[in-house]
Design a protein around this motif. Structure first.
Motif, PDB file in Angstrom:
ATOM      1  N   VAL B  76     -41.060  17.817 -18.747  1.00 24.77           N
ATOM      2  CA  VAL B  76     -41.730  16.588 -19.281  1.00 24.77           C
ATOM      3  C   VAL B  76     -40.761  15.961 -20.324  1.00 24.77           C
ATOM      4  N   LYS B  77     -39.947  16.951 -20.809  1.00 24.12           N
ATOM      5  CA  LYS B  77     -38.638  16.169 -21.742  1.00 24.12           C
ATOM      6  C   LYS B  77     -38.076  15.644 -20.888  1.00 24.12           C
ATOM      7  N   GLU B  78     -37.661  16.121 -19.797  1.00 20.56           N
ATOM      8  CA  GLU B  78     -36.700  15.599 -18.916  1.00 20.56           C
ATOM      9  C   GLU B  78     -37.169  14.100 -18.535  1.00 20.56           C
ATOM     10  N   ALA B  79     -38.360  14.271 -18.147  1.00 20.26           N
ATOM     11  CA  ALA B  79     -39.042  12.795 -17.971  1.00 20.26           C
ATOM     12  C   ALA B  79     -39.122  11.807 -19.182  1.00 20.26           C
ATOM     13  N   ASN B  80     -39.398  12.397 -20.371  1.00 20.05           N
ATOM     14  CA  ASN B  80     -39.167  11.789 -21.599  1.00 20.05           C
ATOM     15  C   ASN B  80     -37.693  10.877 -21.667  1.00 20.05           C
ATOM     16  N   LYS B  81     -36.793  12.010 -21.353  1.00 20.14           N
ATOM     17  CA  LYS B  81     -35.369  11.437 -21.627  1.00 20.14           C
ATOM     18  C   LYS B  81     -35.155  10.113 -20.537  1.00 20.14           C
ATOM     19  N   LYS B  82     -35.551  10.199 -19.333  1.00 19.72           N
ATOM     20  CA  LYS B  82     -35.433   9.149 -18.323  1.00 19.72           C
ATOM     21  C   LYS B  82     -36.404   7.806 -18.755  1.00 19.72           C
ATOM     22  N   GLY B  83     -37.166   8.160 -19.821  1.00 21.12           N
ATOM     23  CA  GLY B  83     -38.010   6.904 -19.835  1.00 21.12           C
ATOM     24  C   GLY B  83     -39.492   6.939 -19.165  1.00 21.12           C
ATOM     25  N   ILE B  84     -39.773   8.138 -18.434  1.00 17.00           N
ATOM     26  CA  ILE B  84     -40.854   8.214 -17.503  1.00 17.00           C
ATOM     27  C   ILE B  84     -42.123   8.408 -18.604  1.00 17.00           C
ATOM     28  N   PRO B  85     -43.166   7.784 -18.568  1.00 18.48           N
ATOM     29  CA  PRO B  85     -44.455   8.221 -19.175  1.00 18.48           C
ATOM     30  C   PRO B  85     -45.053   9.544 -18.681  1.00 18.48           C
ATOM     31  N   VAL B  86     -45.607  10.329 -19.299  1.00 19.47           N
ATOM     32  CA  VAL B  86     -46.278  11.640 -18.723  1.00 19.47           C
ATOM     33  C   VAL B  86     -47.777  11.579 -19.147  1.00 19.47           C
ATOM     34  N   PHE B  87     -48.596  11.847 -18.154  1.00 23.13           N
ATOM     35  CA  PHE B  87     -49.859  11.946 -18.386  1.00 23.13           C
ATOM     36  C   PHE B  87     -50.555  13.374 -17.884  1.00 23.13           C
ATOM     37  N   THR B  88     -51.158  13.909 -18.741  1.00 23.36           N
ATOM     38  CA  THR B  88     -51.458  15.347 -18.215  1.00 23.36           C
ATOM     39  C   THR B  88     -53.069  15.576 -18.256  1.00 23.36           C
ATOM     40  N   LEU B  89     -53.228  16.297 -17.315  1.00 21.73           N
ATOM     41  CA  LEU B  89     -54.795  16.203 -16.660  1.00 21.73           C
ATOM     42  C   LEU B  89     -54.990  17.638 -16.914  1.00 21.73           C
ATOM     43  N   ASP B  90     -56.321  18.086 -17.366  1.00 20.70           N
ATOM     44  CA  ASP B  90     -56.920  19.414 -17.326  1.00 20.70           C
ATOM     45  C   ASP B  90     -56.243  20.247 -18.232  1.00 20.70           C
ATOM     46  N   ARG B  91     -54.859  20.429 -18.376  1.00 24.24           N
ATOM     47  CA  ARG B  91     -54.301  21.337 -19.216  1.00 24.24           C
ATOM     48  C   ARG B  91     -52.827  20.289 -19.785  1.00 24.24           C
ATOM     49  N   GLY B  92     -52.492  20.132 -20.910  1.00 25.99           N
ATOM     50  CA  GLY B  92     -51.583  19.768 -21.515  1.00 25.99           C
ATOM     51  C   GLY B  92     -50.082  20.508 -21.332  1.00 25.99           C
ATOM     52  N   ALA B  93     -49.240  19.507 -21.972  1.00 20.93           N
ATOM     53  CA  ALA B  93     -48.082  20.127 -22.062  1.00 20.93           C
ATOM     54  C   ALA B  93     -47.881  20.538 -23.633  1.00 20.93           C
ATOM     55  N   ALA B  94     -47.154  21.637 -23.966  1.00 17.34           N
ATOM     56  CA  ALA B  94     -47.233  22.267 -25.416  1.00 17.34           C
ATOM     57  C   ALA B  94     -46.327  21.599 -26.290  1.00 17.34           C
ATOM     58  N   CYS B  95     -46.369  20.314 -26.019  1.00 12.45           N
ATOM     59  CA  CYS B  95     -45.145  19.667 -26.804  1.00 12.45           C
ATOM     60  C   CYS B  95     -45.628  18.198 -27.436  1.00 12.45           C
ATOM     61  N   GLY B  96     -46.905  18.163 -27.757  1.00 16.68           N
ATOM     62  CA  GLY B  96     -47.628  17.389 -28.477  1.00 16.68           C
ATOM     63  C   GLY B  96     -47.392  15.860 -27.986  1.00 16.68           C
ATOM     64  N   GLY B  97     -46.618  15.265 -28.635  1.00 14.42           N
ATOM     65  CA  GLY B  97     -46.448  13.874 -28.520  1.00 14.42           C
ATOM     66  C   GLY B  97     -45.551  13.508 -27.128  1.00 14.42           C
ATOM     67  N   CYS B  98     -45.173  14.298 -26.700  1.00 13.40           N
ATOM     68  CA  CYS B  98     -44.205  14.063 -25.155  1.00 13.40           C
ATOM     69  C   CYS B  98     -45.146  13.631 -24.210  1.00 13.40           C
ATOM     70  N   GLN B  99     -46.391  13.598 -24.098  1.00 12.12           N
ATOM     71  CA  GLN B  99     -47.447  12.920 -23.308  1.00 12.12           C
ATOM     72  C   GLN B  99     -48.099  12.026 -23.836  1.00 12.12           C
ATOM     73  N   VAL B 100     -48.255  10.898 -23.036  1.00 14.97           N
ATOM     74  CA  VAL B 100     -48.916   9.795 -23.554  1.00 14.97           C
ATOM     75  C   VAL B 100     -50.240  10.073 -23.816  1.00 14.97           C
ATOM     76  N   ASN B 101     -51.083  10.618 -22.689  1.00 13.81           N
ATOM     77  CA  ASN B 101     -52.446  11.135 -22.811  1.00 13.81           C
ATOM     78  C   ASN B 101     -52.762  12.322 -22.245  1.00 13.81           C
ATOM     79  N   PHE B 102     -53.546  13.021 -22.754  1.00 11.83           N
ATOM     80  CA  PHE B 102     -53.891  14.565 -22.529  1.00 11.83           C
ATOM     81  C   PHE B 102     -55.324  14.617 -22.428  1.00 11.83           C
ATOM     82  N   LEU B 103     -55.808  14.615 -21.084  1.00 13.40           N
ATOM     83  CA  LEU B 103     -57.271  14.761 -20.802  1.00 13.40           C
ATOM     84  C   LEU B 103     -57.715  16.175 -20.447  1.00 13.40           C
ATOM     85  N   GLU B 104     -58.324  16.523 -21.403  1.00 14.72           N
ATOM     86  CA  GLU B 104     -58.475  17.892 -21.119  1.00 14.72           C
ATOM     87  C   GLU B 104     -59.962  18.829 -21.181  1.00 14.72           C
ATOM     88  N   THR B 105     -60.053  19.653 -20.123  1.00 18.07           N
ATOM     89  CA  THR B 105     -61.392  20.344 -20.116  1.00 18.07           C
ATOM     90  C   THR B 105     -61.247  21.460 -21.236  1.00 18.07           C
TER      91      THR B 105
END
Ligand SMILES: Nc1ncnc2c1ncn2[C@@H]1O[C@H](COP(=O)(O)OP(=O)(O)OP(=O)(O)O)[C@@H](O)[C@H]1O
Ligand SMILES: Nc1ncnc2c1ncn2[C@@H]1O[C@H](COP(=O)(O)OP(=O)(O)OP(=O)(O)O)[C@@H](O)[C@H]1O
Ligand SMILES: [Mg+2]
Ligand SMILES: [Mg+2]
Lengths: 328, 311, 495, 328
Positions: B76-105
């Motif tokens: 996810v950090k790698e993606a951030n570095k390349k400027g690619i936005p990350v959206f997580t589904l069901d389970r997030g990435a444990a780096c808070g702001g590194c994802q644009v949106n975290f939709l969770e169960t």
């Protein structure tokens, strides 16, 4: 001319009747008895008929699959595809049933799909001269893939009761699946131990060149063995689908390792030429006993795998020490 | 069109198929998006490799359904570095702001509500919360399995404090595997003739339990004092069917299809619309479904996704 | 009149070798044809073509006048052509009876093996070849000679028109040979055509009606037996004059190098004591299964001793593994070259180098290929190993050449004590002479040599003293001046 | 019979050999080149350096593990424990790091845990004379169980950057893990092909009895081989934990089958005595190429497994047809 020494040796080794001899060779029986005794003494619920039958029922899927695997392993081959083939045959039988074919046809489709995938392996191993390991690994992936493709990843479910009873019904108190499995063991045991075909299977595994020189149809023997293994995996798929009243493309993942383990615990060698259906039965039951014991004793889930491994290790260790003592 | 990379944890379970279908239908609704679709087969390393491959293809956004919240962080950090936005589904990435949106169960809540449901049923049966309960966990080491177990166990222990008659007779891992659940339950039924309820880490577990109860001739209709309460999680088609037939009591449904569609909507908004409307984190609602509620308007509006995806 | 079998203009090449070049032969019913030739002359290859194992590059075969072109061993067997191959081909984990009837087990309508019939038939066949083990015995537990008898019994189990015996006697002692020859006589009387291949020329003279000589893949001469003399036969085989078979022994005995006392190994042999001096060649005779192999292996540390002690150079040694033995200056040439001597798929070079790898390396760890090449080249040259090059896999070499590689490897560790178990098994006359000379040289250089051999003539010819074993015990010793076949046989069989 | 095999003049076992000769024997190279060409021609993104490096990086875990497995398989053994050992060493290293040991120590702990579990297998196989299949299967279960027990099932995460770089960092453009893996291949290739120990490994696998009688320390050789395999699985655990900045007890499940597949695709035989590090490298890269291609070509996930299986089958089929042609 009297080779005295040889005579003496033979008498010592082979003077007993064949059952004693079989048990003598299957020293894993010690591990089996040990685990059973331990459970019987420490767990009141163990020696109830309901529990013992539940062990048989739980062992039925791995049992039929391990029987087929025994044939393959005795030839010195290996069939890694069985878990995936169980899933693929199960969903195919399920799709057929949902298209309202008669139950008998559904069952036959399941077994036939298994036999077909076995024939594919057989063809590659005998005619194309490929390694069984790789071929069956490829089929492992392909059959699993096909199971997903034909079902679109969905679970197929709601089958006629007659079908479900194969895996989950009872005759009297006895689970149908356990009866089928015992039947498979019995027939396979006779075939492997008593028939010409069985002898050829051992010969091909014991020394393939020698078997060919003796005029044994090596290719045909190998082919049949993989087809048996596939067909029994197909039967396993039917049993599993019936038991769960549903067939999932993901079912039976990793079953191959357990089946092979049962065969090897039962005294077979992956180098071929050695092994028996009786041994495999013991291997299957040992695995069944371990799982049963873990459930009955309500072992904490984190510890389950560790103990499974340790007990298998222990059982086979007893076996190998035992063999050493006997001077093997 | 913008390439969207999707990596789901596995396809071994209808829930994730629902998720994939949700993303697909979401993308189909936006002609300016195009999907690259991968599944990691349950392995964190495979997922990392696949996401790396997606990044190398210069996707415009990533929708990730991580196998593990921590393991996904490096890519996810790698993606951030390349400027690619990350959206997580069901389970997030444990780096808070590194994802644009975290939709969770909320898996812990699912476990907790499972325990509460069982407590309710027992109370109806006995007038007080007592009885023998079996806990069939999901696959150890998965977030869904572990969090649901945690939610269930915490709530169950709390209930036990107030209700000493409430017993846990067995806790075993059935690995989200119907056959394993079947075998364990068969043996538990042989050992205990007084089981009142079984909590399941998911619906596949529950299906195995239902079948084992039938096999052991221990099935009694719902309402019978000897009926064994079975509750699962997810709301798969087979579970819904089982509930309709009165074999299974309930499932805690979470709708992966609508959840995934929502995620795509956020992606679209991020790339071509109004970013400000995208929440950083959101719990996707879930719903208890029983025979009584399965045909209710609430259930319809929530969506019986299990039925939808196979048709 | 047409012959039973005719092979015409058979050629066969392997990469790097022309194994057979336009070979023809004919065989009549009731005739025994001997084929002799040096190691690698092509005898086994010719028979494998007959057996359907290889197909010939050129040439044709006629069976009772009709074209015969087997595609597999099965075709040959069905045509009544039974070949006892030089390399044992049994299934170790199966019973003797099953091995004998492999490929045509008696069965009932259901395909079940008829065990009683099987065991009964096997028993009578075993009696015919003089092997008194139970038919249910596993082949794995048999010594190699006993296995050879099982192979012979197997050939007798089939309805045969032609029986080929490729060095059937290589592992047999005199007693079993006698029985074998009687069997050959019976078969001949029954009208079976036999091919008999052996490096024991006296046997060839004894049983054959005609003798054909193969040299370098060509049939150089075929004559009725009476028309051959032994020197002429040898001359035809090796294409050079050969002096005496056994070298002159000028034993100069030194101090005791090997002193074995009270050596026992439970279940194998008991209370074996003897000494071997520097410069001495001690033969060990005995019947099959007498335990000779086990004694050698126990000294070598490959089998565990239960009692007894071993002194080397008057010093007590504890040999727990072959490695210890090699370090103590002991070498073993095992009797079963395929099972224990060679790593079959490996090259000649690798096999020769196996015991001295650290010495062939830099800092005892990085292999120096040049040193390996040199070692292998030396062995090939000094033992006259016939191989296209040192990188050839040993599986493709003729039996005799394989044996030489085992010998060659044993020499690489510069041992002083040699335990040779049937060292000339399957070796041609020329090579045998070389081995005898080698043994002699080793003795003259102060080596102590213990030779187990089932070839009585050889034993008498090369030994300074003969120990005889019977039923796991030392039955006696015969000094050179009392040497006679009768004396040894008597000790071996009666005590 | 094995005439076809036997005719080929070869010295693939040990000692020097020319590169062309090696390639000649490794006909799987044809499959490798075929797959690469196909991807290069049909997928623009394939031949970018970022993509090629990502293949190397993705292959590093299976790569180091497959190297150890190659040693084991050449001796005729098998090590099924590697996947679990990767997980167990990873979490142990992770726990140590979270207890603030220096990174170097953390790495060493990971490798040592692997070596230790390898020693356990070694002991059971050599001293107790047990079957490697069963022993390593038992360790598979036990190591996995231990990974759960020590972590309580939790993910261990947040390691120092220096540690994470081992699995996920770059030197210049080159991933560190890929460099380490190539280093492991190089050293292992030299050891197996050019050292006394390597020759002994082949000999033990080629004919154990003959090796023993020739004075080769069979037990020691076997023991070292399992320890190598364990230690490399430990290294794999370190690489994986670094790459994911986290260690999970469930990691690398099923990795053993992939690693063994890579070794067998690379020409090794499970019967021992055959195989090479170069072959394993090709096997690993073929698997890496397939996975990369499947993502690049956006193959629908349901089809992925089927195609993986089919391509492996195809690559090995080419190999076996090729060998047939050469063998004449
Ligand atoms: N499969 C094979 N591949 C390559 N070369 C072979 C093969 N089989 C035999 N040869 C070669 O063919 C030649 C003839 O071998 P053959 O085994 O027929 O000899 P032989 O006369 O039986 O010798 P011996 O007396 O030692 O048994 C030898 O040079 C041998 O190396
Ligand atoms: N692997 C084995 N396991 C059990 N018994 C064996 C084994 N090998 C040999 N024997 C038995 O040990 C005895 C002696 O073996 P062997 O026949 O090798 O002796 P020998 O005197 O060297 O005879 P020869 O070399 O002439 O065959 C025989 O009774 C044989 O059956
Ligand atoms: Mg020959
Ligand atoms: Mg002997």
């Amino acid at each position: 001319m009297e080779p005295v020494q040889a005579q003496v040796t033979q008498d010592r080794r082979f003077g007993f009747r064949s059952f004693t001899r079989a048990v003598n060779e299957l020293t894993i029986v010690v591990g089996f008895v040990g685990i059973s005794l331990y459970l019987a003494l420490t767990t009141p619920a163990f020696l109830t008929s309901a529990n013992l039958l539940s062990i048989l029922l739980a062992s039925s899927l791995i049992g039929v699959v391990a029987v087929g695997e025994t044939f393959v392993i005795v030839t010195g081959g290996i069939d890694l595809s069985v878990g995936s083939v169980v899933a693929f045959s199960g969903v195919m039988a399920g799709l057929a049933l949902n298209a309202h074919v008669p139950v008998v046809v559904g069952v036959m489709i399941g077994i036939a799909i298994g036999a077909l995938s076995g024939s594919f392996i057989a063809f590659a191993v005998t005619t194309l001269n490929m390694s069984p390991f790789i071929v069956s690994l490829a089929v492992l992936a392909m059959a699993r893939g096909l199971a997903f493709i034909v079902t679109n990843g969905n679970t197929i479910f709601s089958f006629p009761d007659a079908f479900d009873n194969i895996g989950g019904g009872n005759i009297g108190a006895i689970p149908v699946a356990a009866l089928i499995t015992l039947g498979v063991f019995l027939v396979a045991g006779l075939v492997l131990a008593r028939t010409v075909f069985g002898a050829e299977v051992y010969a091909v595994g014991g020394n393939r060149d020698a078997a060919r020189l003796a005029g044994i149809p090596v290719g045909r023997t190998l082919a049949i063995v993989y087809i048996i293994s596939g067909a029994l995996a197909g039967l396993g798929g039917v049993i599993l689908a019936g038991r769960l009243d549903s067939a999932q493309p993901i079912a039976a993942t990793g079953l191959e390792l357990n089946a092979i383990a049962a065969v090897v615990i039962g005294g077979a060698s992956l180098f071929g030429g050695k092994g028996s259906i009786l041994g495999t039965l013991l291997g299957v039951l040992i695995i069944g006993l371990i799982n049963n014991g873990l459930t009955l004793k309500n072992v904490q889930p984190f510890w389950v795998q560790f103990i499974q491994g340790a007990v298998i290790f222990g059982a086979v260790l007893i076996d190998s020490l035992n063999q050493k003592r006997r001077g093997g | 069109a913008d390439l969207i990379g999707l990596s789901v944890a596995t396809l071994a379970n209808p829930f994730f198929q629902g998720m994939t279908k949700g993303v697909q239908s979401g993308i189909a609704a936006h002609p300016d998006l195009k999907l690259i679709n991968t599944s990691a087969n349950g392995d964190a390393n495979t997922q990392t490799n696949q996401v790396t491959d997606l990044i190398n293809q210069h996707v415009a956004a990533l929708i990730l359904n991580p196998i593990n919240a921590n393991s996904i962080v490096p890519v996810v950090k790698e993606a951030n570095k390349k400027g690619i936005p990350v959206f997580t589904l069901d389970r997030g990435a444990a780096c808070g702001g590194c994802q644009v949106n975290f939709l969770e169960t909320d898996n812990k809540a699912l476990g907790k509500e499972g325990a509460d449901f069982i407590a309710d049923q027992l109370k109806q049966r006995y007038g007080s919360v007592k009885g023998n309960v079996v806990d069939l966990e999901g696959l150890l080491g998965t977030t869904a399995g572990d969090d649901r177990e945690r939610g269930f166990a915490t709530e169950f222990e709390a209930l036990q404090k107030d209700n000493p008659g409430l017993k846990l007779v067995a806790r075993q891992a059935a690995d989200f595997d119907a056959d394993k659940a079947f075998n364990i339950t068969t043996q538990l039924l042989a050992a205990h003739n007084d089981i009142d309820a079984v909590f399941n880490g998911n619906d596949d577990n529950a299906v195995g339990v239902v079948r084992a109860i039938r096999q052991a001739n221990r099935f009694k209709p719902i309402g019978d004092p000897k009926h064994i309460v079975v509750i699962g999680i997810d709301g798969t088609e087979q579970a819904l069917s089982s509930i309709r037939r009165g074999q299974m009591d309930a499932t805690l449904s979470q709708n992966p299809v609508t959840m995934a569609q929502q995620s795509v909507n956020y992606v679209e908004a991020y790339l071509h619309g109004d970013k400000s409307k995208i929440p950083a984190h959101q719990f996707w609602p879930h719903l208890l479904i029983t025979k009584a509620t399965i045909d209710s308007a609430a259930a319809k509006s929530y969506g019986l996704w299990g039925d939808e995806i196979s048709h | 009149m047409t012959s039973l079998l005719e092979m015409r203009g058979i050629s066969k090449g392997f990469p790097g070798v022309k194994a057979l070049n336009e070979v023809s032969l004919s065989l009549d019913a009731g005739e025994v044809l001997g084929i002799v030739g040096e190691n690698g002359a092509g005898k086994s290859t010719l028979m494998k073509i007959l057996a359907g194992v290889y197909s010939a590059d050129t040439g044709e075969m006629l069976l009772t006048g009709g074209i015969f072109s087997p595609k597999s061993p099965r075709d040959s067997l069905d045509a009544g052509i039974i070949v006892i191959h030089q390399e044992l081909s049994l299934i170790p984990e199966r019973s003797v009876a099953e091995n004998i009837f492999l490929g045509h087990l008696p069965r009932n309508a259901l395909g079940a093996v008829r065990r009683t019939v099987l065991n009964r038939s096997a028993k009578s066949l075993l009696a015919r070849v003089g092997l008194t083990v139970a038919p249910q015995t596993r082949v794995r537990t048999l010594g190699i000679a006993q296995q050879q008898l099982v192979e012979i019994a197997r050939a007798l189990s089939r309805k045969a028109r032609v029986i080929v015996m490729d060095e059937p006697t290589a592992t047999l002692t005199t007693a079993e040979q006698k029985i074998l020859f009687a069997t050959v006589a019976t078969l001949r009387a029954e009208g079976v055509g036999l091919v008999f291949i052996s490096h024991h020329l006296e046997e060839v003279f004894e049983v054959c009606d005609r003798i054909m000589v193969l040299r370098d893949g060509s049939a150089v001469d075929t004559r009725p037996t009476q028309a051959w003399t032994e020197p002429a036969l040898i001359q035809a085989m090796v294409n050079r004059p050969i002096e005496a078979l056994f070298p002159e022994r000028h034993a100069v005995l030194g101090e005791v190098l090997l002193d074995v006392s009270g050596l026992s190994s439970t279940g194998r042999f008991a209370d074996v004591s003897f000494t071997v001096r520097a410069g001495e060649v001690v033969g060990v005779g005995g019947l099959i299964g007498a335990g000779r192999t086990e004694v050698l292996k126990t000294i070598y540390g490959a089998l565990a001793a239960s009692h007894g002690s071993i002194k080397i150079n008057a010093r007590d040694v504890r040999i727990r593994s072959p490695r210890d033995a090699i370090a103590a200056g002991v070498a073993l040439v095992p009797e079963d070259r395929k099972g224990e001597g060679l790593v079959m798929p490996f090259s000649v070079r690798s096999n020769v180098a196996l015991s001295t790898l650290p010495k062939l390396s830099w800092l005892k760890s990085i292999l120096v290929p040049r040193r390996m090449d040199r070692l292998a080249d030396d062995a090939v040259k000094s033992l006259r190993i016939r191989t296209p090059n040192i990188r050839q896999t040993v599986r493709s070499l003729s039996g005799g050449n394989q044996q030489k590689i085992v010998l060659g490897r044993a020499l690489t560790t510069h041992p002083r004590i040699f335990l040779l178990d049937e060292p000339t098994r399957g070796i041609d006359v020329g090579a045998k002479i070389e081995v005898y000379r080698l043994i002699n040289n080793l003795a003259e250089q102060g080596g102590a040599i213990l030779v187990v051999s089932s070839d009585m003539i050889e034993l008498l010819g090369i030994s300074d003293r003969i120990l005889v074993m019977r039923a796991g015990r030392l039955a006696g010793a015969v000094p050179r001046d009392e040497f006679s076949q009768e004396r040894v046989m008597q000790l071996a069989a009666l005590g």
